[in-house]
Design an enzyme around this catalytic site. Structure first.
Site, PDB file in Angstrom:
ATOM      1  N   LYS A 167     -33.768 -54.731 -42.275  1.00  0.00           N
ATOM      2  CA  LYS A 167     -35.427 -55.111 -42.255  1.00  0.00           C
ATOM      3  C   LYS A 167     -35.868 -55.565 -43.144  1.00  0.00           C
ATOM      4  O   LYS A 167     -36.893 -56.740 -43.560  1.00  0.00           O
ATOM      5  CB  LYS A 167     -35.974 -54.172 -41.306  1.00  0.00           C
ATOM      6  CG  LYS A 167     -37.249 -54.468 -40.598  1.00  0.00           C
ATOM      7  CD  LYS A 167     -37.907 -53.676 -40.160  1.00  0.00           C
ATOM      8  CE  LYS A 167     -39.525 -53.173 -39.701  1.00  0.00           C
ATOM      9  NZ  LYS A 167     -40.264 -52.595 -39.448  1.00  0.00           N
ATOM     10  N   GLU A 206     -28.986 -49.404 -50.071  1.00  0.00           N
ATOM     11  CA  GLU A 206     -26.824 -48.807 -49.530  1.00  0.00           C
ATOM     12  C   GLU A 206     -26.503 -50.476 -48.859  1.00  0.00           C
ATOM     13  O   GLU A 206     -25.086 -50.889 -49.386  1.00  0.00           O
ATOM     14  CB  GLU A 206     -26.635 -48.219 -48.054  1.00  0.00           C
ATOM     15  CG  GLU A 206     -27.011 -46.538 -48.600  1.00  0.00           C
ATOM     16  CD  GLU A 206     -28.763 -45.744 -48.349  1.00  0.00           C
ATOM     17  OE1 GLU A 206     -29.636 -46.955 -48.597  1.00  0.00           O
ATOM     18  OE2 GLU A 206     -28.810 -45.077 -48.352  1.00  0.00           O
ATOM     19  N   GLY A 231     -36.819 -49.913 -37.083  1.00  0.00           N
ATOM     20  CA  GLY A 231     -36.167 -50.075 -37.917  1.00  0.00           C
ATOM     21  C   GLY A 231     -35.411 -49.372 -35.816  1.00  0.00           C
ATOM     22  O   GLY A 231     -34.086 -49.815 -36.090  1.00  0.00           O
ATOM     23  N   ARG A 232     -35.787 -48.014 -35.864  1.00  0.00           N
ATOM     24  CA  ARG A 232     -34.524 -47.647 -35.057  1.00  0.00           C
ATOM     25  C   ARG A 232     -34.705 -48.051 -33.808  1.00  0.00           C
ATOM     26  O   ARG A 232     -34.509 -47.335 -32.715  1.00  0.00           O
ATOM     27  CB  ARG A 232     -34.688 -46.263 -35.394  1.00  0.00           C
ATOM     28  CG  ARG A 232     -36.548 -45.386 -34.979  1.00  0.00           C
ATOM     29  CD  ARG A 232     -37.223 -43.827 -35.391  1.00  0.00           C
ATOM     30  NE  ARG A 232     -38.049 -43.374 -35.441  1.00  0.00           N
ATOM     31  CZ  ARG A 232     -39.008 -44.373 -36.754  1.00  0.00           C
ATOM     32  NH1 ARG A 232     -38.193 -45.088 -37.597  1.00  0.00           N
ATOM     33  NH2 ARG A 232     -39.529 -43.158 -36.577  1.00  0.00           N
ATOM     34  N   GLU A 241     -36.551 -39.253 -36.735  1.00  0.00           N
ATOM     35  CA  GLU A 241     -36.897 -39.560 -37.385  1.00  0.00           C
ATOM     36  C   GLU A 241     -38.628 -39.828 -36.784  1.00  0.00           C
ATOM     37  O   GLU A 241     -39.030 -40.463 -37.681  1.00  0.00           O
ATOM     38  CB  GLU A 241     -35.800 -41.427 -37.647  1.00  0.00           C
ATOM     39  CG  GLU A 241     -36.787 -41.952 -39.324  1.00  0.00           C
ATOM     40  CD  GLU A 241     -35.481 -42.841 -39.971  1.00  0.00           C
ATOM     41  OE1 GLU A 241     -35.883 -43.671 -38.800  1.00  0.00           O
ATOM     42  OE2 GLU A 241     -35.514 -43.126 -40.900  1.00  0.00           O
ATOM     43  N   HIS A 255     -14.244 -27.209 -26.398  1.00  0.00           N
ATOM     44  CA  HIS A 255     -13.529 -26.812 -26.856  1.00  0.00           C
ATOM     45  C   HIS A 255     -13.715 -26.407 -28.376  1.00  0.00           C
ATOM     46  O   HIS A 255     -12.763 -26.145 -29.278  1.00  0.00           O
ATOM     47  CB  HIS A 255     -12.211 -27.668 -26.927  1.00  0.00           C
ATOM     48  CG  HIS A 255     -11.442 -28.260 -25.527  1.00  0.00           C
ATOM     49  ND1 HIS A 255     -10.875 -26.908 -24.689  1.00  0.00           N
ATOM     50  CD2 HIS A 255     -11.702 -29.214 -24.650  1.00  0.00           C
ATOM     51  CE1 HIS A 255     -10.625 -27.424 -23.133  1.00  0.00           C
ATOM     52  NE2 HIS A 255     -10.803 -28.553 -23.300  1.00  0.00           N
ATOM     53  N   LYS A 268     -35.472 -41.365 -52.185  1.00  0.00           N
ATOM     54  CA  LYS A 268     -34.532 -43.089 -52.330  1.00  0.00           C
ATOM     55  C   LYS A 268     -35.750 -42.475 -53.863  1.00  0.00           C
ATOM     56  O   LYS A 268     -35.042 -42.782 -54.197  1.00  0.00           O
ATOM     57  CB  LYS A 268     -35.687 -44.331 -51.522  1.00  0.00           C
ATOM     58  CG  LYS A 268     -35.251 -44.060 -49.955  1.00  0.00           C
ATOM     59  CD  LYS A 268     -35.394 -44.830 -48.868  1.00  0.00           C
ATOM     60  CE  LYS A 268     -35.153 -45.205 -47.865  1.00  0.00           C
ATOM     61  NZ  LYS A 268     -36.084 -46.327 -46.916  1.00  0.00           N
TER      62      LYS A 268
END
Ligand code: F6P
Length: 541
Positions: A204, A210, A265-266, A351, A382, A510
């Site tokens: 965005k 990254e 974004g999410r 977030e 398990h 950041k």
């Protein structure tokens, strides 16, 4: 202890404290005994999803003050404000209009026209790639697509693409790379060929470390594979609201799919960020996903609060968080292909709700967002289910199951569903001491050994869960499921009085990361850094 802000804000608080006291004296099993129709009374269907919330410490006397509290919070009005595009993201002065991305029918305003035009552009692109008309630099069709993005530009498309495995067209294989750890990209590219691989750079902001680093490395890989600079546009498209930065990176203007600042974004998998989904399953199924979400939006906007599925889920979580001190929420999808759902929901929920000040910037003195975690059933049985059944912490659970088998191994599906149901039953009923003793005696153990072992076999029970049933793991069901959780998160933010749509907390790491990266290059750490940080920089250089 002085009353905290929520207790002062909500008149219904004391009634809820009284209900908590009531539930301390009774059990869920008692509630089932007293109301033979309890399962039916506390179940609900919406947008094709069936929710059984009867295995919760909820009854009409508890729901009434919870719903009164929702009214006091102005939840009905707040839902309208979200859906009508008011600036619910107050710190950034923006609406949060992910619901506008899944409108159905004719575009009625400028925003809908932009969305429709982007969907059109996506459809044209998907057709070109699927038909083989989109050619790479050696004039070969595309066989593999790599999405480079992180957070909201990765988790949603990644989760949905895997979940809809039964709908993959097989025309291209879609891969996802997110991490700054070069091993992620290197492993993804290991079996791919530059001439037949297309990259989607999804960001965005187009400024995320990254994504930028992975995109630069990928571009070098394409060039090293024999592609000329002038042919890069055959292998790179981007999705971004920062068109200038995407162009500066070298993406051809025609290859840039827009995003807008009114989509978080999410919450963005419904936009062109969903391009990898559309490439994997085709545009019709992508639109079915949008339509399933739209059906849930409609339910959310029209159902009374007492019958509103996202509202009820939020109230239940609020109840356990504020009155039972639950600190975490488990989401356990009994569907292998929903294995990425908890990771996706972690961003959506944590977030959004990991906030310590109200919308007005006042520090809260009550707990807000819970820690969300989980994995696909039956694998978790398990592993961590031991803690769910016999640990000391209260962990409300959402079980999610698809009625229909998504493989041809139908017998295994019946086992899967039986395991799912049995887990919620075990959490509810537990195993009392008498039953544990009886079981051991029946095995022929001597009395002394029975006494010794029985306490270890006791399972307290009386532990809450919801069970959500999808008819199948189809695009429409999945769309409704995702929208359900999006809206639940918003409702919780309203009850807590916080902003669900900013994420300032991720900024500090950041900023510091940039400074530390420089220090690792130069070997010089500012004196005012703590000794541990300086030691680690020097050790890891
Ligand atoms: O760092 C958090 C975050 O800003 C998320 O909110 C977002 O989804 C992610 O980074 C990726 O951002 P972008 O799409 O701008 O690269």
């Amino acid at each position: 202890m002085s009353e905290h802000a929520l207790a002062k804000r909500y008149n219904s608080w004391s009634a809820l404290q009284a209900r908590k006291h009531f539930w301390d004296q009774t059990t869920l099993l008692d509630a089932f005994r007293q109301d033979p129709d309890r399962a039916r009374h506390y179940s609900l269907t919406a947008a094709g999803l069936f929710l059984d919330y009867s295995k919760n410490h909820i009854d009409q006397e508890t729901l009434a003050p919870l719903l009164a509290l929702a009214d006091e919070a102005g939840l009905g009005t707040a839902i309208g404000q979200l859906l009508q595009g008011e600036p619910v993201n107050n710190t950034e002065g923006r609406p949060a209009l992910h619901t506008a991305l899944r409108f159905q029918g004719q575009a009625a305003d400028a925003r809908q026209r932009e969305v429709a035009a982007t969907l059109e552009k996506m459809a044209t692109f998907v057709t070109a790639v699927h038909s083989g008309n989109w050619r790479g630099h050696r004039d070969q069709p595309i066989t593999d697509v790599v999405n480079i993005g992180i957070g909201g530009s990765d988790l949603g498309p990644r989760m949905v693409t895997r979940a809809l495995g039964a709908y993959h067209t097989g025309k291209v294989t879609v891969h996802f790379t997110a991490n700054i750890d070069g091993a992620d990209l290197a492993d993804t590219l290991a079996d791919l060929h530059p001439a037949t691989t297309l990259f989607i750079v999804a960001s965005k902001s187009f400024s995320t470390l990254e994504t930028r680093e992975n995109a630069f490395s990928a571009r070098q890989w394409t060039l090293d594979g024999g592609c000329a600079e002038g042919d890069l546009h055959k292998h790179y498209v981007a999705v971004s609201s920062n068109v200038a930065a995407a162009e500066a990176f070298g993406i051809a203007p025609d290859n840039i799919f827009p995003m807008w600042d009114w989509v978080g974004g999410r919450y963005s998998l419904w936009s062109a960020i969903g391009l990898p989904i559309a490439l994997a399953v085709g545009m019709d199924h992508f639109n079915a996903l949008r339509s399933g979400a739209h059906t849930m939006d409609h339910h959310f906007s029209t159902a009374p609060l007492a019958e509103n599925m996202p509202v009820l889920l939020a109230l239940i979580t609020f109840w356990y968080s504020e009155f039972w001190q639950a600190q975490s929420q488990a989401v356990l999808p009994y569907a292998q292909r929903l294995g990425q759902l908890p990771a996706y929901l972690q961003q959506l929920d944590m977030e959004s709700l990991g906030k310590s000040v109200t919308r007005d910037g006042v520090a809260v003195d009550y707990p807000t967002g819970l820690i969300l975690w989980g994995t696909e059933g039956t694998n978790g049985q398990h592993s961590f289910h031991q803690l769910l059944h016999q640990g000391t912490r209260l962990v409300p659970v959402d079980f999610i199951a698809s009625a229909k088998s998504m493989s041809h191994l139908h017998d295994q599906h019946t086992h899967l569903l039986a395991c799912c149901i049995s887990q919620s039953q075990a959490l509810l009923a537990g195993k009392p001491l008498a039953a544990a003793r009886e079981e051991l005696r029946a095995q022929g153990l001597p009395a002394a050994r029975v006494d010794e072992l029985a306490p270890h076999k006791v399972i307290p029970g009386n532990r809450p869960s919801n069970t959500l049933v999808l008819e199948d793991l189809s695009p429409t069901s999945l769309g409704a499921l995702i929208a359900l959780y999006e809206h639940k998160v918003y409702c919780l933010s309203v009850l807590w009085g916080i902003n669900a749509f900013d994420q300032w907390g991720v900024e500090l790491g950041k900023q510091l990361g940039t400074a530390i990266h420089q220090a690792m290059a130069s070997g010089e750490c500012p004196d005012n850094w703590d000794a541990s940080t300086r030691q680690l920089v020097n050790r890891l250089r």
